[in-house]
Design a protein around this motif. Structure first.
Motif, PDB file in Angstrom:
ATOM      1  N   THR A   1       0.805  -1.231   0.000  1.00 48.89           N
ATOM      2  CA  THR A   1       0.000   0.000   0.000  1.00 48.89           C
ATOM      3  C   THR A   1       0.834   1.275   0.000  1.00 48.89           C
ATOM      4  O   THR A   1       0.384   2.304  -0.500  1.00 48.89           O
ATOM      5  N   TRP A   2       2.041   1.227   0.579  1.00 46.48           N
ATOM      6  CA  TRP A   2       2.926   2.400   0.592  1.00 46.48           C
ATOM      7  C   TRP A   2       4.334   1.950   0.172  1.00 46.48           C
ATOM      8  O   TRP A   2       5.272   1.953   0.973  1.00 46.48           O
ATOM      9  N   PRO A   3       4.492   1.532  -1.099  1.00 40.05           N
ATOM     10  CA  PRO A   3       5.728   0.870  -1.521  1.00 40.05           C
ATOM     11  C   PRO A   3       6.970   1.750  -1.454  1.00 40.05           C
ATOM     12  O   PRO A   3       8.057   1.256  -1.147  1.00 40.05           O
ATOM     13  N   ALA A   4       6.842   3.048  -1.745  1.00 40.61           N
ATOM     14  CA  ALA A   4       8.022   3.914  -1.704  1.00 40.61           C
ATOM     15  C   ALA A   4       8.559   4.019  -0.274  1.00 40.61           C
ATOM     16  O   ALA A   4       9.777   3.938  -0.041  1.00 40.61           O
ATOM     17  N   SER A   5       7.662   4.190   0.679  1.00 41.20           N
ATOM     18  CA  SER A   5       8.080   4.231   2.081  1.00 41.20           C
ATOM     19  C   SER A   5       8.690   2.898   2.488  1.00 41.20           C
ATOM     20  O   SER A   5       9.711   2.852   3.184  1.00 41.20           O
ATOM     21  N   ALA A   6       8.072   1.805   2.045  1.00 41.60           N
ATOM     22  CA  ALA A   6       8.563   0.476   2.392  1.00 41.60           C
ATOM     23  C   ALA A   6       9.986   0.263   1.895  1.00 41.60           C
ATOM     24  O   ALA A   6      10.851  -0.242   2.631  1.00 41.60           O
TER      25      ALA A   6
ATOM     26  N   GLY B   1       9.016  -0.986  -9.623  1.00 38.80           N
ATOM     27  CA  GLY B   1      10.038  -1.514 -10.514  1.00 38.80           C
ATOM     28  C   GLY B   1      11.363  -1.691  -9.797  1.00 38.80           C
ATOM     29  O   GLY B   1      11.666  -0.981  -8.830  1.00 38.80           O
ATOM     30  N   ASP B   2      12.174  -2.637 -10.283  1.00 38.90           N
ATOM     31  CA  ASP B   2      13.435  -2.960  -9.613  1.00 38.90           C
ATOM     32  C   ASP B   2      14.348  -1.754  -9.492  1.00 38.90           C
ATOM     33  O   ASP B   2      14.989  -1.543  -8.449  1.00 38.90           O
ATOM     34  N   GLU B   3      14.443  -0.956 -10.531  1.00 40.08           N
ATOM     35  CA  GLU B   3      15.342   0.204 -10.499  1.00 40.08           C
ATOM     36  C   GLU B   3      14.895   1.212  -9.452  1.00 40.08           C
ATOM     37  O   GLU B   3      15.710   1.763  -8.697  1.00 40.08           O
ATOM     38  N   ARG B   4      13.591   1.459  -9.382  1.00 39.07           N
ATOM     39  CA  ARG B   4      13.054   2.405  -8.394  1.00 39.07           C
ATOM     40  C   ARG B   4      13.275   1.879  -6.976  1.00 39.07           C
ATOM     41  O   ARG B   4      13.625   2.648  -6.064  1.00 39.07           O
ATOM     42  N   VAL B   5      13.087   0.580  -6.779  1.00 39.23           N
ATOM     43  CA  VAL B   5      13.315  -0.008  -5.462  1.00 39.23           C
ATOM     44  C   VAL B   5      14.773   0.157  -5.043  1.00 39.23           C
ATOM     45  O   VAL B   5      15.076   0.525  -3.901  1.00 39.23           O
ATOM     46  N   ARG B   6      15.700  -0.102  -5.974  1.00 40.47           N
ATOM     47  CA  ARG B   6      17.130   0.068  -5.655  1.00 40.47           C
ATOM     48  C   ARG B   6      17.442   1.515  -5.277  1.00 40.47           C
ATOM     49  O   ARG B   6      18.193   1.766  -4.328  1.00 40.47           O
TER      50      ARG B   6
END
Length: 302
Positions: A233-238, A262-267
């Motif tokens: 629900t809050w992936p960027a914060s996670a 996306g993988d790049e954004r998560v990294r």
């Protein structure tokens, strides 16, 4: 006048004091809580050497060293070693007649078993931890034992897990007692039964208590759980919280959840979290957890 542990260890004549090996071992445990792996390992080495020089080595030093080394293993991701060392500490305590310490170490071993996916192996350890606590009539340890049982059966019997969590919280309330380690296990139960609101609320309480004591190891585990609870629900914060946690404490396999970006954004977001200093990471986690709870309308007693 009381001195900090490290200063007391350096006083003239300290090395000749009969309590010196145990003081070193306790200092190693405190360093391991701070996720200071290098410092904790050095203190373990010194404590083991000092204990070996005694005419009769002190089993309490050996038990405490096992506890410190278990914490070190948890910090570095060697979870099977951590569980083995916690069980060894429990065996030493039981053999020495300290059933309270045995119960505590068994609850820690339960978490380590669960971390590596061996929840069935955790069940008898949790049952023994609770039985020992009841045998010595130690209410605070009964709370911990109930939580250990709840954690061990969360996957196979969620209803029993919830009941154990509820009973432990009710007993804590009657006692007027709140244990930070207990809040960690309670957060773990909520996480494993997929109760997002309870994970966030209990995790937030655990962080506040653990931060006061400087327990970076257990706070890191809570951060990993909060990141998992926010993942969908809050992936960027996670992802940001996950990066901050991973920079200090390796995530157990059972706490890892895929983040819906996306993988790049998560990294990128993980790197941002890893660049935070510890106080920034904790402050960010509390603020994002509070925001999520407000959005859920779940400012409540789990």
């Amino acid at each position: 006048m009381l001195l900090p542990g490290p200063a007391a260890l350096e006083l003239p004549g300290a090395t000749e004091h009969p309590g010196y090996p145990l003081a070193l071992a306790v200092s190693a445990v405190l360093a391991s809580f701070r996720a200071d792996v290098t410092g904790a390992e050095e203190l373990c080495r010194r404590a083991a050497d000092a204990n070996a020089r005694r005419d009769t080595p002190d089993w309490r030093v050996e038990e405490t060293l096992c506890a410190a080394r278990s914490n070190i293993a948890n910090t570095t991701g060697a979870f099977e070693d951590a569980g083995r060392l916690a069980e060894q500490a429990a065996d030493l305590a039981r053999a020495g007649g300290d059933l309270a310490d045995a119960s505590i170490e068994l609850t820690i071993a339960v978490a380590d078993r669960v971390f590596v996916g061996d929840a069935p192996g955790a069940v008898p350890l949790a049952s023994e931890a609770l039985a020992l606590a009841r045998q010595i009539r130690a209410p605070a340890l009964i709370v911990s034992g109930l939580l250990a049982v709840g954690l061990a059966v969360a996957d196979t019997d969620p209803a029993r897990s919830r009941a154990s969590l509820r009973e432990s919280r009710e007993l804590s309330t009657r006692l007027g007692y709140q244990n930070d380690l207990g809040l960690l296990w309670a957060t773990g139960i909520a996480y494993r039964i997929n109760d997002q609101a309870a994970t966030l609320e209990l995790g937030r309480r655990a962080i506040r208590g653990l931060q006061w004591g400087g327990d970076r190891l257990r706070m890191g585990l809570v951060l990993h759980m909060i990141a998992g609870a926010l993942a969908t629900t809050w992936p960027a914060s996670a992802a940001t919280i996950q990066g901050a946690a991973e920079a200090n404490v390796t995530a157990p396999p059972s706490l890892k959840r895929r983040i819906a970006l996306g993988d790049e954004r998560v990294r990128e977001l993980r790197a941002r979290g890893a660049d935070m200093d510890w106080d920034q990471a904790v402050g960010y986690t509390i603020s994002q957890t509070t925001r999520a709870l407000n959005d859920l309308g779940s400012e409540r007693q789990p």
